[in-house]
Design an enzyme around this catalytic site. Structure first.
Site, PDB file in Angstrom:
ATOM      1  N   ASP A  89       0.359  -1.202   0.197  1.00  0.00           N
ATOM      2  CA  ASP A  89      -0.002   0.303   0.183  1.00  0.00           C
ATOM      3  C   ASP A  89       0.733   1.417  -0.207  1.00  0.00           C
ATOM      4  OD1 ASP A  89       0.729  -1.393   2.653  1.00  0.00           O
ATOM      5  OD2 ASP A  89      -0.303   0.906   3.332  1.00  0.00           O
ATOM      6  N   ASN A  90       1.870   1.180   0.502  1.00  0.00           N
ATOM      7  CA  ASN A  90       3.239   2.178   0.338  1.00  0.00           C
ATOM      8  C   ASN A  90       4.027   2.548  -1.463  1.00  0.00           C
ATOM      9  OD1 ASN A  90       2.620   3.532   2.810  1.00  0.00           O
ATOM     10  ND2 ASN A  90       3.711   2.128   3.285  1.00  0.00           N
TER      11      ASN A  90
HETATM   12  P1  AMP Z   1       0.638   4.367   6.676  1.00  0.00           P
HETATM   13  O1  AMP Z   1       1.387   3.112   8.121  1.00  0.00           O
HETATM   14  O2  AMP Z   1       0.899   5.553   7.605  1.00  0.00           O
HETATM   15  O3  AMP Z   1       0.864   3.931   5.371  1.00  0.00           O
HETATM   16  O4  AMP Z   1      -0.783   3.699   6.784  1.00  0.00           O
HETATM   17  C1  AMP Z   1      -0.801   2.770   6.829  1.00  0.00           C
HETATM   18  C2  AMP Z   1      -3.033   2.912   7.353  1.00  0.00           C
HETATM   19  O5  AMP Z   1      -2.928   3.431   8.029  1.00  0.00           O
HETATM   20  C3  AMP Z   1      -3.367   3.653   6.422  1.00  0.00           C
HETATM   21  O6  AMP Z   1      -3.560   2.639   6.075  1.00  0.00           O
HETATM   22  C4  AMP Z   1      -3.846   4.918   6.826  1.00  0.00           C
HETATM   23  O7  AMP Z   1      -5.135   5.365   6.628  1.00  0.00           O
HETATM   24  C5  AMP Z   1      -3.568   4.493   8.404  1.00  0.00           C
HETATM   25  N1  AMP Z   1      -3.447   4.919   9.790  1.00  0.00           N
HETATM   26  C6  AMP Z   1      -2.355   5.223   9.987  1.00  0.00           C
HETATM   27  N2  AMP Z   1      -2.180   6.594  10.854  1.00  0.00           N
HETATM   28  C7  AMP Z   1      -3.394   6.536  11.311  1.00  0.00           C
HETATM   29  C8  AMP Z   1      -4.360   7.118  11.548  1.00  0.00           C
HETATM   30  N3  AMP Z   1      -3.450   8.496  12.404  1.00  0.00           N
HETATM   31  N4  AMP Z   1      -5.324   7.673  12.103  1.00  0.00           N
HETATM   32  C9  AMP Z   1      -6.298   6.934  11.452  1.00  0.00           C
HETATM   33  N5  AMP Z   1      -5.655   6.109  10.034  1.00  0.00           N
HETATM   34  C10 AMP Z   1      -4.507   5.911  10.374  1.00  0.00           C
HETATM   35 MG    MG Z   2       0.635   4.001   3.633  1.00  0.00          MG
END
Ligand code: AMP
Ligand code: MG
Length: 467
Positions: free
Chosen positions: A241-242
């Protein structure tokens, strides 16, 4: 208030997203505004109130806010339902270069995909992403960009209350390998076909088939990861997803630039097994691309034939990556006209750097001024490497210039980022401004203090996710 939006993702079927507005914040204040990027995007900042627009408090005309749905493999484990849990796409603009880009708020409140999260971000990760993404851009590495950072006047509760902020992110799109996986997992072939057409139209106009698309996505990822490697960048959380399909670096969470070189370097606090270590990045990218290929399979009428072609395409990643890697690392040592033994010379230098914990950036940069030996505890061992190298580059007419253009002097070192965040939390914006000024021109050491590795007290051992 207006931004010249021209939205295409919002035209896709309802199941691609949830339409909703950002959640307003108490007291938005602009921390940083990227005026040159705004100009490149034809956004007239005098026609909007930036604090309102870039916090989500005021919606510009023609914005169609939405949170995108996606899935993904996180650390190799399948998660069928992720999505923008704290981000909202305001709309798309066409830049001066004719390229369509998303304008997205990150940290703008909860969405249907927030799961247990609060939908918010705190100032630290917002500024980290701002600084590092703009630094990557200045180094010529494809990346999402930062248009604004706005503080919210509201605390965000993590281990302790921290100042909240919203980042405005600009990307060629926010479509990920995980977006394809989302529909493939649901066997929603119609959606998969529409997504594929959208991505081809938008990012790969010469592709005519899913196989063409796969080949071109693989080529862009291979070049991107080679560029990361060439500046000592560790993404830290290369989940599917990244992994953005257009080939830009996306999602600066626990990312880091190495100081001392070690191929197995890991900074992320959650990467316990070193899955996303520096030298594993090409293999992980290929693994992610295999997931992309798998997600495209439902589009193919002859599945067995497609599996064969797609496998061959994914196997093509390694040689394409190796070609870019070799060319970039040869340029780092001043060589553009490769000869047989040159690549071995790069490997020998890297081995020596690893054994002696030499600073990655300053070793390569030091080659140009013949000061690289300072990075080695055993200067004699370095000299043994350097003597034949000096002879070799005598026949490379532009060696010095090639090295200057491929070895940044200024990178956003982890300790400088930590210091910048600490200062910003305490209301001091000067370290942020100083970093941004130096990083805008990374191939010139305009601020020699910022070229220094951390002292033993300054070393950052771990970096954390952007939550
Ligand atoms: P990331 O690690 O930033 O790629 O995030 C992975 C997933 O977690 C994605 O679906 C983000 O939207 C969700 N996510 C990360 N931080 C938050 C947060 N503080 N509130 C809601 N969703 C989050
Ligand atoms: Mg992400």
């Amino acid at each position: 208030m207006s931004i010249p939006f021209d939205n295409s993702y919002a035209r896709l079927p309802d199941r691609f997203y949830s339409k909703l507005n950002p959640t307003p914040v108490q007291a938005p204040q602009v921390f940083a505004l990227n005026e040159s990027l705004a100009a490149e995007l034809s956004i007239d900042l005098s026609a909007i109130r930036p604090a309102d627009v870039f916090s989500g408090n005021g919606l510009p005309a023609n914005s169609e806010p939405l949170a995108q749905a996606y899935a993904g493999h996180q650390f190799g484990g399948w998660n069928p339902q992720l999505g923008d849990g704290r981000a909202i796409l305001l709309g798309e603009v066409i830049g001066q270069d004719g390229i369509r880009r998303d304008i997205q708020l990150k940290g703008s409140g909860p969405t249907p995909y927030s799961r247990n999260g609060d939908g918010r971000a705190w100032l630290g990760p917002v500024l980290r992403e701002y600084v590092v993404s703009e630094a990557m851009h200045a180094m010529g590495i494809p990346t999402t960009r930062a248009l604004a950072a706005v503080t919210t006047g509201q605390p965000v509760i993590r281990e302790r209350p921290l100042p909240g902020a919203v980042l405005t992110r600009v990307a060629q799109s926010h479509i990920r390998v995980g977006t394809f996986q989302f529909f493939a997992a649901r066997q929603d072939v119609d959606a998969l076909r529409q997504l594929t057409d959208h991505v081809i139209d938008r990012h790969y106009p010469t592709a005519e088939t899913p196989l063409d698309l796969l080949h071109q996505v693989i080529a862009r990822q291979a070049e991107l990861i080679a560029k990361w490697m060439s500046v000592g960048f560790i993404h830290g959380v290369m989940n599917t997803d990244n992994c953005q399909v257009a080939g830009e670096t996306i999602d600066y969470g626990p990312c880091a630039f190495m100081d001392e070189y070690h191929p197995m370097r890991v900074f992320s606090s959650i990467d316990h097994y070193g899955r996303y270590a520096y030298a594993k990045q090409p293999d992980i990218a290929a693994w992610n691309l295999a997931q992309f290929a798998t997600a495209l399979l439902p589009l193919m009428p002859d599945r067995d034939a497609a599996i064969e072609e797609f496998t061959e395409a994914v196997n093509g990643f390694a040689p394409i990556f190796a070609g870019h890697w070799q060319s970039l690392f040869l340029q780092k040592i001043g060589i553009t006209n490769a000869q047989d033994d040159d690549v071995q010379m790069v490997h020998d230098l890297l081995d020596l750097m690893m054994q002696q914990e030499a600073d990655f950036t300053n070793t390569f940069r030091g080659l140009m001024t013949d000061t690289a030996s300072h990075q080695f505890t055993d200067a004699a061992a370095f000299e043994t490497w350097a003597r034949p190298w000096r002879d070799r580059i005598k026949s490379e007419p532009d060696a010095e210039q090639v090295m200057r253009q491929n070895n940044p002097a200024i990178i956003p070192r982890n300790h400088r980022i930590e210091q910048m965040i600490q200062a910003a939390v305490n209301g001091d914006q000067e370290p942020f401004n100083r970093l941004m000024a130096a990083l805008a021109d990374p191939f010139n050491d305009n601020d020699t203090e910022l070229t220094k590795p951390p002292s033993s007290e300054e070393v950052v051992q771990q970096t954390f996710c952007g939550t």
